[in-house]
Design an enzyme around this catalytic site. Structure first.
Site, PDB file in Angstrom:
ATOM      1  N   GLY A 197      47.647  89.444  31.648  1.00 57.86           N
ATOM      2  CA  GLY A 197      46.922  89.216  30.391  1.00 57.86           C
ATOM      3  C   GLY A 197      45.580  88.570  30.660  1.00 57.86           C
TER       4      GLY A 197
ATOM      5  N   CYS B 163      49.080  93.617  34.521  1.00 58.26           N
ATOM      6  CA  CYS B 163      49.610  93.382  35.851  1.00 58.26           C
ATOM      7  C   CYS B 163      51.113  93.469  35.706  1.00 58.26           C
ATOM      8  CB  CYS B 163      49.204  92.007  36.333  1.00 58.26           C
ATOM      9  SG  CYS B 163      47.433  91.766  36.269  1.00 58.26           S
TER      10      CYS B 163
END
Ligand code: M6R
Length: 605
Positions: free
Chosen positions: A99, A2
């Protein structure tokens, strides 16, 4: 995978956060969100879809505040809807995360038993809840430290707090995070590119670090909670150039740049007047290398496969090419006399980084071949060879692939020369062919229209195959990957000689097949394999530098490549592969720079 942004400033931050998120959209684009601190309360806004959706929300209902965080998501836990979009907030804390928290289920249960209620399906929300819980009894630093210690997995975080009105917190373990220095404002970003319009002074967090960003200062702490100093890097102008210009999309620009980027790469490593390859400081004496192991993912892995053929051809060294996600967990027999090479455009790919870490921990000699020179892989490797391709923004890798192959070829020739594996004439012949490659690439690029015309044959295909032998086989795999990721058509790259061992059963009347047939020592064999496909109804697009006419009646279309030494024909074969994927995707109305389900930088396992 992201994108994270954080800003603390003396002016409103929401539009700068949105601008930075747009630059990070290559990392994920299934949802977006922002939190600002507005007069003592956390104002969270988020949505599914692209940053432009978030912009619409902010246009109707602006976010106010001098401090905030933002996020673009590539979903790992939970579908990409508004609830699962980041930030995840309680009244006290708002968190953005890149993550995976591997123990999130266990932590969720632990905190549910304490009475906390979770709203989303994400792994991220546990971070918000744990921090909120610690803040009831601990000070800020201890709350961060204790929270980070409870998390297993990889992450980069950005956090703001209701009761700490002047601070944005960043933390890193496994996923990249940069901080930028401004005047009376400081920034947090998943990469320096996101911060480029705000600053060119950057530091990078290392694994285990966390930082506190205030308007006038940044404090860094390591995993031991000890205050540390960070090196400040000044970004070059090149890192600041990543605009589309007049091009329709980044991919077409990046394809078009390949003659120039190849020239630049050659110029960086080759002394053209003396025919000398300038690659020094190889961490292991070339004459002592026992084996070379190449490790990477996706397109970068295909460049390693290509290098495997070159290393076998030009040196007496044993060589293996591995997919990083396999290599990192396999019981590979690691040896201190081997050279370990890690190839990555972004330099942030989680699996490639983990494979490098595994080798570093054993004290092995490592070399990183990257495009982004401040990346994690570059920083961890003993020795770095940049590919000098300039920023690559399109998710589909194009100019980076050509750059990776060029650096790998030059490194191979350098090692080969130092070991006396290649005779002088052979070496000179290859170098002179390399010198003219940029002009041959240019010539090939000028034939784009021919591929554009044939692309229509593929749009309704159930599937297709790319066939090649020898040096063409890795390119067949790369061509198939490009078509899959851009046009969502099933495609496989096959060693042409393998067809009769199963895949031939897939050939149906009218099925489009790409055959890579440079005039090399496999040419006749490739042609026989092609005939077997044609005999079963396959419609062949043949890519070749052969100029004979004999075959033409059986072939749907022949794309004529300029002539080059067959051992380096890969550079030219790649270009029609890229054009084909591009034009098929364009005809199918696919999003060229942001294919579905993907992201540019894969920072999760
Ligand atoms: O940044 P990296 O080179 O390490 O990325 C590896 C792959 O994720 C990447 O090459 C991917 O396969 C591309 N999207 C393919 O076009």
């Amino acid at each position: 995978m992201c994108g994270i942004v954080g800003i603390v400033s003396n002016k409103s931050v929401s539009s700068s956060i949105v601008d930075a998120l747009k630059k990070l959209e290559y990392r994920g684009y299934d949802s977006a969100g922002i939190s600002t601190l507005n007069k003592g309360f956390i104002d969270e806004k988020k949505c599914s879809g692209r940053v432009e959706n978030l912009e619409k929300i902010l246009f109707e209902n602006p976010s106010i505040g001098d401090l905030g965080i933002g996020h673009v998501r590539w979903a790992t836990h939970g579908v990409p809807n508004k609830i699962n979009a980041h930030p995840h907030s309680t009244e006290q804390v708002s968190v953005v995360h890149n993550g995976i928290i591997e123990n999130s289920d266990k932590l969720k249960k632990e905190y549910e038993s304490k009475g906390y209620i979770f709203k989303s399906q994400t792994d991220t929300e546990v971070i918000t809840v744990i921090l909120t819980d610690y803040l009831k009894t601990e000070n800020l630093i201890d709350s961060i430290y204790k929270t980070l210690n409870k998390l297993i997995g990889s992450f980069a975080l950005g956090v703001i707090f209701k009761d700490f009105e002047d601070v944005v917190v960043g933390a890193r373990r496994g996923s990249p995070l940069a901080v930028g220095y401004g005047h009376n404002e400081n920034f947090l970003g998943s990469d320096s590119y996101a911060l480029k319009t705000m600053t060119n002074k950057i530091s990078y967090l290392d694994d285990g670090d966390f930082c506190l960003l205030y308007k006038e200062k940044i404090e860094f702490y390591n995993f031991d909670k000890k205050k540390i100093n960070k090196k400040i890097f000044e970004l070059s102008n090149e890192e600041n150039i990543a605009e589309k210009g007049d091009y329709k999309d980044f991919m077409s620009k990046e394809i078009d740049e390949q003659s120039y980027t190849t020239k630049k790469c050659i110029h960086e490593y080759l002394d053209q007047s003396r025919n000398k390859i300038n690659i020094y400081n190889i961490p292991i004496n070339p004459s002592k290398i026992n084996k070379i192991r190449l490790v990477a993912c996706g397109t970068a892995y295909h460049s390693c496969l290509m290098a495997k053929y070159w290393i076998e051809e030009f040196t007496s060294i044993d060589v293996e090419a591995d997919i990083a996600s396999e290599f990192r967990y396999r019981n590979v027999k690691l040896n201190k006399d081997d050279l370990y090479i890690f190839v990555s455009q972004s330099g942030e790919t989680a699996d490639t980084y983990a494979a490098l870490e595994k080798c570093k921990k054993r004290g092995l000699k490592t070399c990183g071949i990257v495009n982004v020179v401040e990346s994690s892989i570059a920083r961890l490797s003993d020795f770095v060879l940049p590919i000098h391709a300039g920023p690559e923004i399109g998710v589909a890798s194009t100019k980076a692939f050509i750059g990776q192959m060029m650096v790998l070829l030059l490194l191979t020739l350098k090692i080969s020369k130092d070991r006396n594996d290649l005779n002088e004439n052979n070496y000179k012949k290859l170098i002179s062919e390399i010198k003219i490659l940029p002009s041959l690439i240019k010539k090939t690029l000028s034939k784009q229209k021919e591929i554009q015309q044939i692309a229509r044959d593929f749009i309704n295909a159930k599937g297709t195959m790319y066939l090649g032998r020898g040096y063409s086989y890795p390119i067949a795999m790369e061509g198939a990957l490009k078509l899959k990721e851009l046009s969502y058509i099933h495609a496989e790259g096959y060693a042409a000689g393998e067809m009769k061992h199963g895949p031939l059963a897939l050939i149906e009347d009218g099925m489009p097949i790409v055959v890579l047939a440079p005039k090399d020592r496999f040419f006749e064999k490739t042609i026989s394999n092609m005939q077997e496909v044609i005999a079963r109804g396959g419609k062949v697009l043949m890519i070749t530098n052969d100029t004979s006419e004999i075959l033409n009646e059986n072939i749907r279309f022949k794309f004529q490549l300029p002539d080059t030494d067959s051992r380096i024909s890969a550079f030219l074969l790649t270009i029609p592969m890229q054009f084909l994927a591009y034009h098929v995707a364009l005809l199918k109305n696919c999003d060229i720079d942001k294919p579905r389900n993907l992201a540019k930088s894969v920072t999760v396992e």
